[in-house]
Scaffold this motif. Structure first.
Motif, PDB file in Angstrom:
ATOM      1  N   ARG A 125       9.482 -27.807 -26.211  1.00 29.17           N
ATOM      2  CA  ARG A 125       9.840 -27.649 -27.630  1.00 29.17           C
ATOM      3  C   ARG A 125      10.005 -28.997 -28.322  1.00 29.17           C
ATOM      4  O   ARG A 125       9.990 -29.092 -29.552  1.00 29.17           O
ATOM      5  CB  ARG A 125      11.150 -26.850 -27.731  1.00 29.17           C
ATOM      6  CG  ARG A 125      11.587 -26.512 -29.157  1.00 29.17           C
ATOM      7  CD  ARG A 125      10.582 -25.612 -29.832  1.00 29.17           C
ATOM      8  NE  ARG A 125      10.999 -25.241 -31.188  1.00 29.17           N
ATOM      9  CZ  ARG A 125      10.908 -26.016 -32.276  1.00 29.17           C
ATOM     10  NH1 ARG A 125      10.412 -27.240 -32.164  1.00 29.17           N
ATOM     11  NH2 ARG A 125      11.296 -25.573 -33.453  1.00 29.17           N
ATOM     12  N   ALA A 126      10.153 -30.071 -27.524  1.00 26.67           N
ATOM     13  CA  ALA A 126      10.454 -31.389 -28.073  1.00 26.67           C
ATOM     14  C   ALA A 126       9.202 -32.146 -28.509  1.00 26.67           C
ATOM     15  O   ALA A 126       8.080 -31.852 -28.069  1.00 26.67           O
ATOM     16  CB  ALA A 126      11.200 -32.208 -27.021  1.00 26.67           C
ATOM     17  N   ASP A 127       9.429 -33.148 -29.354  1.00 33.01           N
ATOM     18  CA  ASP A 127       8.378 -34.095 -29.711  1.00 33.01           C
ATOM     19  C   ASP A 127       8.335 -35.249 -28.708  1.00 33.01           C
ATOM     20  O   ASP A 127       7.271 -35.790 -28.414  1.00 33.01           O
ATOM     21  CB  ASP A 127       8.623 -34.658 -31.113  1.00 33.01           C
ATOM     22  CG  ASP A 127       8.604 -33.571 -32.177  1.00 33.01           C
ATOM     23  OD1 ASP A 127       7.564 -32.903 -32.305  1.00 33.01           O
ATOM     24  OD2 ASP A 127       9.622 -33.389 -32.863  1.00 33.01           O
ATOM     25  N   TRP A 128       9.516 -35.629 -28.220  1.00 34.39           N
ATOM     26  CA  TRP A 128       9.647 -36.720 -27.259  1.00 34.39           C
ATOM     27  C   TRP A 128      10.627 -36.316 -26.157  1.00 34.39           C
ATOM     28  O   TRP A 128      11.620 -35.654 -26.422  1.00 34.39           O
ATOM     29  CB  TRP A 128      10.216 -37.974 -27.924  1.00 34.39           C
ATOM     30  CG  TRP A 128       9.300 -38.722 -28.824  1.00 34.39           C
ATOM     31  CD1 TRP A 128       8.970 -38.419 -30.125  1.00 34.39           C
ATOM     32  CD2 TRP A 128       8.609 -39.944 -28.516  1.00 34.39           C
ATOM     33  NE1 TRP A 128       8.127 -39.359 -30.626  1.00 34.39           N
ATOM     34  CE2 TRP A 128       7.887 -40.313 -29.679  1.00 34.39           C
ATOM     35  CE3 TRP A 128       8.536 -40.755 -27.390  1.00 34.39           C
ATOM     36  CZ2 TRP A 128       7.098 -41.470 -29.732  1.00 34.39           C
ATOM     37  CZ3 TRP A 128       7.760 -41.907 -27.442  1.00 34.39           C
ATOM     38  CH2 TRP A 128       7.050 -42.251 -28.600  1.00 34.39           C
ATOM     39  N   VAL A 129      10.351 -36.786 -24.939  1.00 38.84           N
ATOM     40  CA  VAL A 129      11.318 -36.741 -23.845  1.00 38.84           C
ATOM     41  C   VAL A 129      11.690 -38.186 -23.539  1.00 38.84           C
ATOM     42  O   VAL A 129      10.817 -39.060 -23.486  1.00 38.84           O
ATOM     43  CB  VAL A 129      10.733 -36.066 -22.592  1.00 38.84           C
ATOM     44  CG1 VAL A 129      11.698 -36.196 -21.407  1.00 38.84           C
ATOM     45  CG2 VAL A 129      10.432 -34.594 -22.867  1.00 38.84           C
ATOM     46  N   VAL A 130      12.996 -38.461 -23.351  1.00 40.42           N
ATOM     47  CA  VAL A 130      13.438 -39.814 -23.036  1.00 40.42           C
ATOM     48  C   VAL A 130      14.378 -39.805 -21.837  1.00 40.42           C
ATOM     49  O   VAL A 130      14.928 -38.764 -21.469  1.00 40.42           O
ATOM     50  CB  VAL A 130      14.158 -40.484 -24.230  1.00 40.42           C
ATOM     51  CG1 VAL A 130      13.223 -40.623 -25.415  1.00 40.42           C
ATOM     52  CG2 VAL A 130      15.421 -39.711 -24.632  1.00 40.42           C
ATOM     53  N   THR A 131      14.562 -40.965 -21.248  1.00 39.25           N
ATOM     54  CA  THR A 131      15.535 -41.175 -20.180  1.00 39.25           C
ATOM     55  C   THR A 131      16.689 -41.993 -20.750  1.00 39.25           C
ATOM     56  O   THR A 131      16.616 -42.511 -21.866  1.00 39.25           O
ATOM     57  CB  THR A 131      14.903 -41.945 -19.014  1.00 39.25           C
ATOM     58  OG1 THR A 131      14.485 -43.232 -19.495  1.00 39.25           O
ATOM     59  CG2 THR A 131      13.708 -41.184 -18.448  1.00 39.25           C
ATOM     60  N   SER A 132      17.755 -42.155 -19.967  1.00 35.45           N
ATOM     61  CA  SER A 132      18.873 -42.980 -20.443  1.00 35.45           C
ATOM     62  C   SER A 132      18.448 -44.432 -20.593  1.00 35.45           C
ATOM     63  O   SER A 132      18.992 -45.163 -21.421  1.00 35.45           O
ATOM     64  CB  SER A 132      20.076 -42.862 -19.497  1.00 35.45           C
ATOM     65  OG  SER A 132      19.710 -43.175 -18.170  1.00 35.45           O
ATOM     66  N   GLY A 133      17.447 -44.843 -19.811  1.00 30.07           N
ATOM     67  CA  GLY A 133      16.968 -46.212 -19.893  1.00 30.07           C
ATOM     68  C   GLY A 133      16.035 -46.471 -21.064  1.00 30.07           C
ATOM     69  O   GLY A 133      15.888 -47.614 -21.509  1.00 30.07           O
ATOM     70  N   SER A 134      15.396 -45.430 -21.575  1.00 30.79           N
ATOM     71  CA  SER A 134      14.413 -45.602 -22.647  1.00 30.79           C
ATOM     72  C   SER A 134      14.878 -45.054 -23.998  1.00 30.79           C
ATOM     73  O   SER A 134      14.225 -45.283 -25.018  1.00 30.79           O
ATOM     74  CB  SER A 134      13.102 -44.900 -22.274  1.00 30.79           C
ATOM     75  OG  SER A 134      13.303 -43.498 -22.115  1.00 30.79           O
ATOM     76  N   ALA A 135      15.991 -44.335 -24.022  1.00 31.72           N
ATOM     77  CA  ALA A 135      16.429 -43.659 -25.243  1.00 31.72           C
ATOM     78  C   ALA A 135      16.622 -44.625 -26.409  1.00 31.72           C
ATOM     79  O   ALA A 135      16.199 -44.349 -27.537  1.00 31.72           O
ATOM     80  CB  ALA A 135      17.720 -42.890 -24.974  1.00 31.72           C
ATOM     81  N   LEU A 136      17.254 -45.771 -26.155  1.00 32.69           N
ATOM     82  CA  LEU A 136      17.507 -46.731 -27.230  1.00 32.69           C
ATOM     83  C   LEU A 136      16.215 -47.232 -27.865  1.00 32.69           C
ATOM     84  O   LEU A 136      16.076 -47.253 -29.089  1.00 32.69           O
ATOM     85  CB  LEU A 136      18.311 -47.921 -26.702  1.00 32.69           C
ATOM     86  CG  LEU A 136      19.825 -47.757 -26.586  1.00 32.69           C
ATOM     87  CD1 LEU A 136      20.433 -49.006 -25.962  1.00 32.69           C
ATOM     88  CD2 LEU A 136      20.446 -47.503 -27.940  1.00 32.69           C
ATOM     89  N   SER A 137      15.258 -47.624 -27.029  1.00 29.25           N
ATOM     90  CA  SER A 137      14.024 -48.197 -27.563  1.00 29.25           C
ATOM     91  C   SER A 137      13.194 -47.157 -28.307  1.00 29.25           C
ATOM     92  O   SER A 137      12.602 -47.446 -29.349  1.00 29.25           O
ATOM     93  CB  SER A 137      13.196 -48.841 -26.448  1.00 29.25           C
ATOM     94  OG  SER A 137      12.892 -47.908 -25.430  1.00 29.25           O
ATOM     95  N   VAL A 138      13.157 -45.918 -27.811  1.00 28.93           N
ATOM     96  CA  VAL A 138      12.393 -44.868 -28.486  1.00 28.93           C
ATOM     97  C   VAL A 138      13.023 -44.514 -29.826  1.00 28.93           C
ATOM     98  O   VAL A 138      12.336 -44.440 -30.856  1.00 28.93           O
ATOM     99  CB  VAL A 138      12.278 -43.609 -27.594  1.00 28.93           C
ATOM    100  CG1 VAL A 138      11.696 -42.443 -28.394  1.00 28.93           C
ATOM    101  CG2 VAL A 138      11.401 -43.895 -26.382  1.00 28.93           C
ATOM    102  N   VAL A 139      14.331 -44.287 -29.837  1.00 34.52           N
ATOM    103  CA  VAL A 139      14.994 -43.908 -31.086  1.00 34.52           C
ATOM    104  C   VAL A 139      14.941 -45.058 -32.089  1.00 34.52           C
ATOM    105  O   VAL A 139      14.737 -44.836 -33.292  1.00 34.52           O
ATOM    106  CB  VAL A 139      16.441 -43.454 -30.820  1.00 34.52           C
ATOM    107  CG1 VAL A 139      17.202 -43.264 -32.135  1.00 34.52           C
ATOM    108  CG2 VAL A 139      16.447 -42.152 -30.022  1.00 34.52           C
ATOM    109  N   LYS A 140      15.087 -46.285 -31.632  1.00 31.01           N
ATOM    110  CA  LYS A 140      14.963 -47.432 -32.528  1.00 31.01           C
ATOM    111  C   LYS A 140      13.578 -47.461 -33.175  1.00 31.01           C
ATOM    112  O   LYS A 140      13.443 -47.685 -34.381  1.00 31.01           O
ATOM    113  CB  LYS A 140      15.207 -48.730 -31.762  1.00 31.01           C
ATOM    114  CG  LYS A 140      15.163 -49.974 -32.632  1.00 31.01           C
ATOM    115  CD  LYS A 140      15.442 -51.229 -31.808  1.00 31.01           C
ATOM    116  CE  LYS A 140      15.385 -52.482 -32.664  1.00 31.01           C
ATOM    117  NZ  LYS A 140      15.646 -53.717 -31.873  1.00 31.01           N
TER     118      LYS A 140
END
Length: 318
Positions: A125-140
């Motif tokens: 259902r999501a547009d993106w899947v992220v990990t705790s290590g990548s969440a900051l860079s993706v959301v930024k």
């Protein structure tokens, strides 16, 4: 008995062209065995990526169910087995697909970003899947593109990312039962007892705990901190299964569990996931002798989830 069991497991892994991938939070015996037999110990996405890239016909996942699903999504042609199909995750359980999908529909103007600790259906259902290590860079990155975010399921990780990026984020209200237990007041007292210690905190922890951290990061980031930082003592606020790898990379350093004592806590420090603890050598041997708990995912759901995961893989490889 233990030596005999491990010998049998090693033989069966080889005979069945199977690979064992283990999460940092499972028992040390399983972590050691994974590495000794050509598998890997890592976070959930790297477990799945390793399984996709290896030549094994069967991937055996020592972790929880969503990790098996992620492995299957990236390796649809391979057999994926988990050691116990009842081993789940509170973040996954906190985000049922029907309710989440309705929530997304109510906020259709937002880009849906979900944490890896979710079901295949939620990932689809999501547009993106992220990990705790990548969440900051993706959301930024998304914030810089002017996108508004719908985040799920971990409210604490979402809050941390929100505070760090300043993005417009609407948070689903899920949480990890392990990280939720850490107590800031008790951590302050412990820090006073060990003034030279560095405090390592996983961002699934409450904000008051995160604010006390020397380092905030993913499982891999926290392990690297123990390995590379000069401090000799570390207070660690994440699942204590990680201590096995931390001791391995820095055997002479002292590790202290962050406190979970306080109102509602049933022990001074009990930071271990009960579902991760369901993974045992005995269940691994049984799985090899009598293959069971196979992960199967609807083809359309798997394809949609793979798209969301692949966006992250492509982004992090740039």
């Amino acid at each position: 008995m233990l030596t005999s069991m491990i010998t049998q497991i090693k033989q069966l892994l080889k005979q069945k062209n199977a690979v064992l991938v283990a999460h940092y939070y499972v028992s040390g015996d399983l972590q050691t065995l994974a590495e000794e037999t050509g598998g890997i110990v890592s976070d959930s996405l790297e477990m799945a990526r390793f399984g996709r890239n290896c030549v094994a016909d069967t991937i055996i996942v020592a972790g929880v169910k969503f990790m098996g699903e992620t492995a299957k999504i990236l390796s649809p042609e391979k057999t994926v087995l988990v050691l116990d199909d009842k081993a789940t995750c509170s973040l996954d359980e906190d985000c049922p697909i029907a309710e989440f999908s309705a929530f997304c529909d109510q906020h259709a103007d937002r880009t849906v970003v979900v944490y890896a600790n979710t079901s295949a259906e939620v990932k689809a259902r999501a547009d993106w899947v992220v990990t705790s290590g990548s969440a900051l860079s993706v959301v930024k990155h998304l914030h810089q593109q002017g996108e508004k975010i719908l985040w799920a399921p971990d409210k604490h990780l979402g809050n941390y990312v929100n505070n760090e990026t300043g993005a417009d984020m609407l948070l689903w209200q899920g949480s990890c039962v392990v990280h939720e237990r850490f107590k800031a007041d008790a951590l302050i007292a412990l820090q006073k007892q060990h003034p030279k210690a560095a405090t390592l905190v996983h961002p699934e922890s409450p904000q008051a705990v995160v604010e006390l951290a020397t380092v905030v990061g993913s499982t891999t980031a926290l392990i690297n901190a123990v390995k590379n930082r000069e401090e000799q003592t570390f207070i660690v606020a994440t699942d204590n299964g990680i201590f096995h790898k931390m001791h391995e990379v820095a055997p002479h350093k002292k590790l202290i569990e962050a406190p979970t004592m306080g109102t509602g806590a049933d022990c001074e420090s009990c930071a271990h996931c009960e579902w991760m603890a369901m993974n045992t050598l005995e269940k691994l041997l049984e799985t090899l002798n009598n293959p069971q708990n196979e992960i199967k995912i609807d083809k359309n759901i798997a394809q949609q989830a793979q798209y969301s995961i692949q966006k992250l893989l492509d982004f992090t490889e740039k």
